[in-house]
Design an enzyme around this catalytic site. Structure first.
Site, PDB file in Angstrom:
ATOM      1  N   ASP A 108       0.852  -1.194   0.000  1.00 51.44           N
ATOM      2  CA  ASP A 108       0.000   0.000   0.000  1.00 51.44           C
ATOM      3  C   ASP A 108       0.891   1.249   0.000  1.00 51.44           C
ATOM      4  O   ASP A 108       2.110   1.125  -0.086  1.00 51.44           O
ATOM      5  CB  ASP A 108      -0.994  -0.011   1.170  1.00 51.44           C
ATOM      6  CG  ASP A 108      -0.330   0.190   2.526  1.00 51.44           C
ATOM      7  OD1 ASP A 108      -1.002  -0.041   3.542  1.00 51.44           O
ATOM      8  OD2 ASP A 108       0.860   0.560   2.596  1.00 51.44           O
ATOM      9  N   SER A 109       0.283   2.410   0.096  1.00 49.84           N
ATOM     10  CA  SER A 109       1.061   3.638  -0.082  1.00 49.84           C
ATOM     11  C   SER A 109       2.163   3.771   0.955  1.00 49.84           C
ATOM     12  O   SER A 109       3.277   4.182   0.645  1.00 49.84           O
ATOM     13  CB  SER A 109       0.149   4.864  -0.045  1.00 49.84           C
ATOM     14  OG  SER A 109      -0.601   4.889   1.150  1.00 49.84           O
TER      15      SER A 109
END
Lengths: 143, 288
Positions: free
Chosen positions: A99-100
């Site tokens: 994820d980010s």
């Protein structure tokens, strides 16, 4: 989590949410086009670019297996994948579920591990572990 | 236009499909979506990807009334999903949606005119670093004001929570405009009063055409919603929009629509919707 070897707080890094790992890069490679990647702030100082990009960052100089393995380990650690999970050069970051926050930490982990600084432009074209390893070796060579 | 504003959330920790159940849910989706779901290595990621897609198709089907097999959802180069159908949603000037998933939750948000961005974060304690070491990794994404606010929170717990909230808002902004990556997020500065009345200054300019909200979803998760002007979309996403130029009055109508609460849906409901069965949710006005 990423390597914690007293990271310098002054490591400069461009903003990089996960999206280009998760989505853009896989499709980027297929289309060969560099996406309009800079946020639209309505300012003429930011340029929009669309130009063909080679499908692979480097055709002839694939990274050493040791580099690929190091990248795999950093990624596995960050994503808390079990040691026996299959992460290879072919593995796509997106498909591994980064994820980010993971993405930022993976790139920082790579920068720390290899003593390099990854520019936004180059980071965009990384879709697989192999791509990351190739880029790392290119950056090391340049130093 | 209010009918275009939706916020749905699914708690996937409550869905524990057998391999058969999973396959049968997957088979509801078009082939290209199935391949996309299957390429995820971890089962948790596949679950999230599948439910994200179920949400997209179910929302478009329910809200726009398009027959399921006529719905085409693609992604921009940067990965933002959008609806391909030309004649869809004529009642809405610019129907668009965004999805997010993290931890136990997968959610979708839609808007009839404004751009919408959605992000979910969960309060995850970094396993191998202190809170300060962890957040330091991301310091270049924050303005000095935001960073000061974060590190001056009283406790480590507080610092981590502030960090996640700011991060969530920044992500919602990036996702609203459909950017594959965001250059200069430290110049996208959020202002708020105890996380309400959230506004943004970009390069020092107060950008009143944006609205932001932060919700607590429960179980240590937050969701942020960003609502903005379609002309702020990146080029690749703007091309997918029905309209990006609106006069001030029209735009303000869209901007000032009520921001609804998240409605909980279950995977079973979504599957029913996609099977074309009506599903009555108690207390849901749509079915009243």
């Amino acid at each position: 989590m990423a390597a914690t070897t007293g990271a310098s707080p002054l490591i400069s890094m461009h903003s990089r949410p996960s999206h280009f790992f998760q989505h853009g890069l896989a499709t980027l490679r297929v289309s060969g086009l560099k996406p309009v990647s800079l946020s639209y702030y309505g300012r003429s100082s930011l340029s929009f670019r669309m130009r063909p990009l080679p499908v692979r960052l480097q055709v002839s100089c694939a990274a050493k297996p040791e580099t690929v393995e190091k990248v795999c380990n950093i990624v596995k650690k960050q994503l808390a994948l079990p040691d026996d999970s299959t992460v290879t050069g072919e593995s796509k970051f997106a498909a591994l579920g980064a994820d980010s926050l993971d993405t930022v930490e993976i790139v920082m982990g790579l920068e720390e591990e290899f003593g390099i600084s990854v520019e936004e432009e180059s980071a965009q074209s990384i879709a697989t572990v192999q791509d990351a390893a190739d880029l790392i070796e290119k950056l090391i060579e340049k130093k | 236009m209010e009918k275009g504003v939706h916020r749905w959330v699914v708690d996937i920790s409550k869905w524990d499909p057998s391999p058969n159940d999973f396959c049968s849910a997957l088979s509801l989706l078009p082939q290209h979506q199935r391949s996309f779901v299957k390429r995820f290595v971890r089962m948790e990621d596949r679950k999230q990807a599948l439910v994200s897609r179920l949400l997209q198709y179910a929302l478009v089907h329910e809200v726009l009334g398009i027959p399921f097999d006529e719905i085409t959802i693609n992604r921009t180069l940067e990965g933002k999903p959008y609806l391909e159908n030309d004649n869809a949603g004529l009642e809405f000037p610019n129907f668009n949606f965004n999805v997010s998933h993290h931890g136990d939750y997968v959610a979708i948000a839609s808007e009839p005119l404004c751009l919408v961005g959605l992000d979910i974060v969960s309060y995850d304690i970094p396993p191998k670093e202190t809170v300060l070491e962890f957040i330091q990794n991301f310091s270049s994404y924050f303005s000095s004001l935001e960073w000061d606010n974060i590190v001056n929170t009283g406790s480590c717990d507080g610092i981590l929570a502030e960090f996640y909230r700011y991060w969530c808002l920044k992500e919602a902004y990036v996702k609203a405009i459909g950017s594959g990556l965001a250059y200069g997020l430290d110049k996208v500065e959020f202002h708020h009063t105890k996380w309400t009345n959230i506004s943004v200054e970009i390069y020092g300019e107060d950008r009143r055409e944006w609205r932001f909200w932060l919700f607590e979803l429960g179980k240590g998760h937050w969701a942020s919603i960003a609502r903005g002007h379609p002309r702020s979309a990146t080029e690749s996403y703007r091309k997918t929009l029905k309209g990006s130029e609106f006069n001030l009055e029209e735009y303000h109508k869209g901007l000032n629509l009520p921001n609804v609460d998240f409605v909980s849906r279950t995977v079973e409901e979504l599957i029913s919707v996609l099977h074309g069965e009506a599903y009555n949710i108690p207390g849901d006005e749509r079915n009243a």
